[in-house]
Design a protein around this motif. Structure first.
Motif, mmCIF file in Angstrom:
data_model
loop_
_atom_site.group_PDB
_atom_site.id
_atom_site.type_symbol
_atom_site.label_atom_id
_atom_site.label_comp_id
_atom_site.label_asym_id
_atom_site.label_seq_id
_atom_site.Cartn_x
_atom_site.Cartn_y
_atom_site.Cartn_z
ATOM 1 N N ALA A 133 0.961 -1.115 -0.060
ATOM 2 C CA ALA A 133 0.103 0.000 -0.177
ATOM 3 C C ALA A 133 0.766 1.287 -0.122
ATOM 4 C CB ALA A 133 -0.875 -0.006 1.215
ATOM 5 N N LEU A 134 1.970 1.244 0.818
ATOM 6 C CA LEU A 134 2.926 2.379 0.849
ATOM 7 C C LEU A 134 3.510 2.494 -0.387
ATOM 8 C CD1 LEU A 134 4.879 1.846 4.137
ATOM 9 C CD2 LEU A 134 3.079 3.834 3.567
ATOM 10 N N ARG A 135 3.756 1.601 -1.462
ATOM 11 C CA ARG A 135 4.331 1.681 -2.678
ATOM 12 C C ARG A 135 3.593 2.621 -3.544
ATOM 13 N NH1 ARG A 135 6.710 -4.488 -3.690
ATOM 14 N NH2 ARG A 135 8.145 -4.487 -1.831
ATOM 15 N N THR A 136 2.053 2.015 -3.375
ATOM 16 C CA THR A 136 1.064 2.831 -4.512
ATOM 17 C C THR A 136 0.790 4.147 -3.905
ATOM 18 O OG1 THR A 136 0.400 0.605 -5.275
ATOM 19 C CG2 THR A 136 -1.227 2.630 -5.437
ATOM 20 N N ALA A 137 0.488 4.394 -2.588
ATOM 21 C CA ALA A 137 0.130 5.547 -1.946
ATOM 22 C C ALA A 137 1.180 6.568 -2.333
ATOM 23 C CB ALA A 137 -0.464 5.231 -0.355
ATOM 24 N N ALA A 138 2.372 6.270 -2.174
ATOM 25 C CA ALA A 138 3.376 7.289 -2.226
ATOM 26 C C ALA A 138 3.424 7.561 -3.842
ATOM 27 C CB ALA A 138 4.741 6.440 -2.018
ATOM 28 N N ARG A 139 3.209 6.819 -4.644
ATOM 29 C CA ARG A 139 3.029 7.200 -6.088
ATOM 30 C C ARG A 139 2.339 8.031 -6.505
ATOM 31 N NH1 ARG A 139 3.956 2.717 -10.868
ATOM 32 N NH2 ARG A 139 5.999 2.688 -9.823
ATOM 33 N N ILE A 140 0.931 7.852 -5.767
ATOM 34 C CA ILE A 140 -0.444 8.764 -5.855
ATOM 35 C C ILE A 140 -0.052 10.154 -5.201
ATOM 36 C CG2 ILE A 140 -2.874 9.109 -5.212
ATOM 37 C CD1 ILE A 140 -2.878 5.950 -4.700
ATOM 38 N N LEU A 141 0.712 10.143 -4.233
ATOM 39 C CA LEU A 141 1.040 11.555 -3.743
ATOM 40 C C LEU A 141 2.160 12.199 -4.450
ATOM 41 C CD1 LEU A 141 1.024 10.263 0.198
ATOM 42 C CD2 LEU A 141 -0.744 12.052 -1.026
ATOM 43 N N ASP A 142 3.154 11.362 -4.763
ATOM 44 C CA ASP A 142 4.217 12.085 -5.635
ATOM 45 C C ASP A 142 4.458 10.983 -6.568
ATOM 46 O OD1 ASP A 142 6.678 12.867 -6.822
ATOM 47 O OD2 ASP A 142 7.763 12.897 -4.697
#
Length: 413
Positions: A261-270
């Motif tokens: 989830a962190l891998r994808t959420a980080a990409r959504i944010l940045d």
């Protein structure tokens, strides 16, 4: 319970398990020193479906199964048997297809990461709890119903796959969903309860998943079919649900869901965020905590497994002693690789071998070798959104991929 000639195995006050706050995780099964406990076997229902010429039988296997099934056939702990597993399932019957549930682990992350970002940006309920473990979800419903708003509304990968098969796949291939028999192969007994939850039905007329089999049950089916498992050639799962990213693979180990989830959420944010390995949330520690800065947003997370640890962490959150954005909790210590439906072990193994670490290593090794490691890079994920769901969190996604929960009495169903 009781003594002498009256001694017997039972639940509190001899009530049915349905009338107790049992969450169905199955840890009693893998821990029982004399093997007195076992899951209700459902292989015969699957054999009946395979023998029915009017049925199409679709299997899919959870991420952790590939790292544990080999033990049932004398293979070393931590052997990745994904190819042999796919080959064995497809040999159970001419009307059988074998799909890879790692695909809906990817799908879960797409929906869950987007939900997390929306909660952070729009002042939603935080921390957001993961919702892929049915034992943990039922634990919240029984013991902390006031915390239900913290649960992600995303269905588990098992429930999502059932909805995808009887929704998208039947639509695309012009199949009547009533002619499809869906079988999940899962690491815990709580998944057997989960498939009966009416809240998970995408069609009110039938369950999306017909039968959930434990790793042990699949092993028995393979043996009953007379297959020499260790000698089978490695084969791919059936298309189109045959590939997944490394993010989907690591779902089977504690911390894996949060890391994906962190891998994808980080990409959504940045959109330029390049970090893939979030090793701070891996491992068997009682509670792992980490804080990340992404595009000016502080993301605080925590991970634990085992319901004793879960209770302590939830109490800290309730009392305002801990502040997070996202929390991953698995009912079984170590996560799905140590689920209540996994192959049982002798004391000579449990006492002297770190089997959880060996099983987890098989998953992280596959993740590291994967062509794609971030869930939204999956070509299959892109295809299914383009053709069917359109966008994460959209109207169709909510109907098929999200769910709701119920407050349960602490002592009754």
């Amino acid at each position: 319970m009781n003594r002498g000639f009256s001694v017997h195995v039972g639940s509190a006050f001899d009530k049915s398990l349905n009338d107790t706050p049992c969450v169905g995780c199955g840890q009693c099964v893998v821990s029982c020193p004399v093997g007195a406990l076992y899951e209700k076997p459902q292989e015969d229902k699957v054999w009946e479906a395979i023998a029915d010429p009017t049925k199409k039988v679709f299997f899919f296997t959870a991420p952790s199964i590939k790292a544990t099934l080999g033990e049932a056939f004398g293979m070393p702990i931590g052997t990745n048997v994904e190819g042999k597993m796919a080959a064995a399932i497809k040999r159970l019957g001419g009307n059988v297809k074998a799909f890879n549930m790692d695909f809906t682990a990817d799908l879960t992350i797409i929906e869950e990461a987007n939900e997390l970002v929306q909660r952070i940006k729009n002042g939603g309920t935080l921390p957001m709890f993961t919702s892929c473990c049915p034992g943990w979800v039922k634990f919240v419903e029984h013991y902390y119903p006031e915390m239900i708003p913290h649960l992600s509304t995303c269905k588990s990968p098992q429930a999502m796959f059932g909805a995808v098969l009887k929704g998208y796949y039947c639509w695309k291939n012009n199949i009547d969903p009533k002619d499809v028999f869906v079988v999940s192969v899962i690491p815990c007994t709580a998944k057997k309860f989960e498939v009966t939850r009416p809240q998970l039905r995408s069609n009110p007329e039938f369950d999306d998943v017909d039968v959930a089999l434990t790793t042990r049950e699949l092993a028995r089916m393979i043996k009953r079919a007379g297959l020499d498992f260790a000698s089978l050639p490695d084969e791919d799962f059936d298309a189109p649900f045959n590939k997944a990213t490394g993010g989907g693979v690591i779902f089977g180990a504690t911390g894996g869901v949060l890391e994906a989830a962190l891998r994808t959420a980080a990409r959504i944010l940045d959109g330029n965020f390049e970090k893939v390995d979030f090793e701070e949330v891996r491992g068997p520690e009682v509670v792992r905590e980490a804080t990340y800065e992404v595009a000016g947003v502080t993301v605080k997370v925590a991970v634990t497994s085992g319901l004793g640890n879960a209770r302590k962490l939830v109490e800290k959150i309730k009392n305002g002693e801990a502040d997070y954005n996202m929390v991953e909790i698995m009912a079984c210590p170590g996560g799905c690789i140590n689920g209540g439906g996994q192959p049982t072990r002798s004391d000579s193994v449990s006492n002297f071998v770190d089997y959880k670490a060996l099983r987890s290593k098989a998953l992280y090794d596959q993740d590291k070798a994967s062509e794609f490691r971030v869930c939204d890079d999956s070509p299959i994920i892109k295809m299914i959104y383009d053709e069917y769901f359109k966008a994460p969190g959209g109207e169709k996604s909510h109907h098929y991929l999200h769910t709701s929960y119920v407050a349960r009495d602490k002592h009754y169903k």
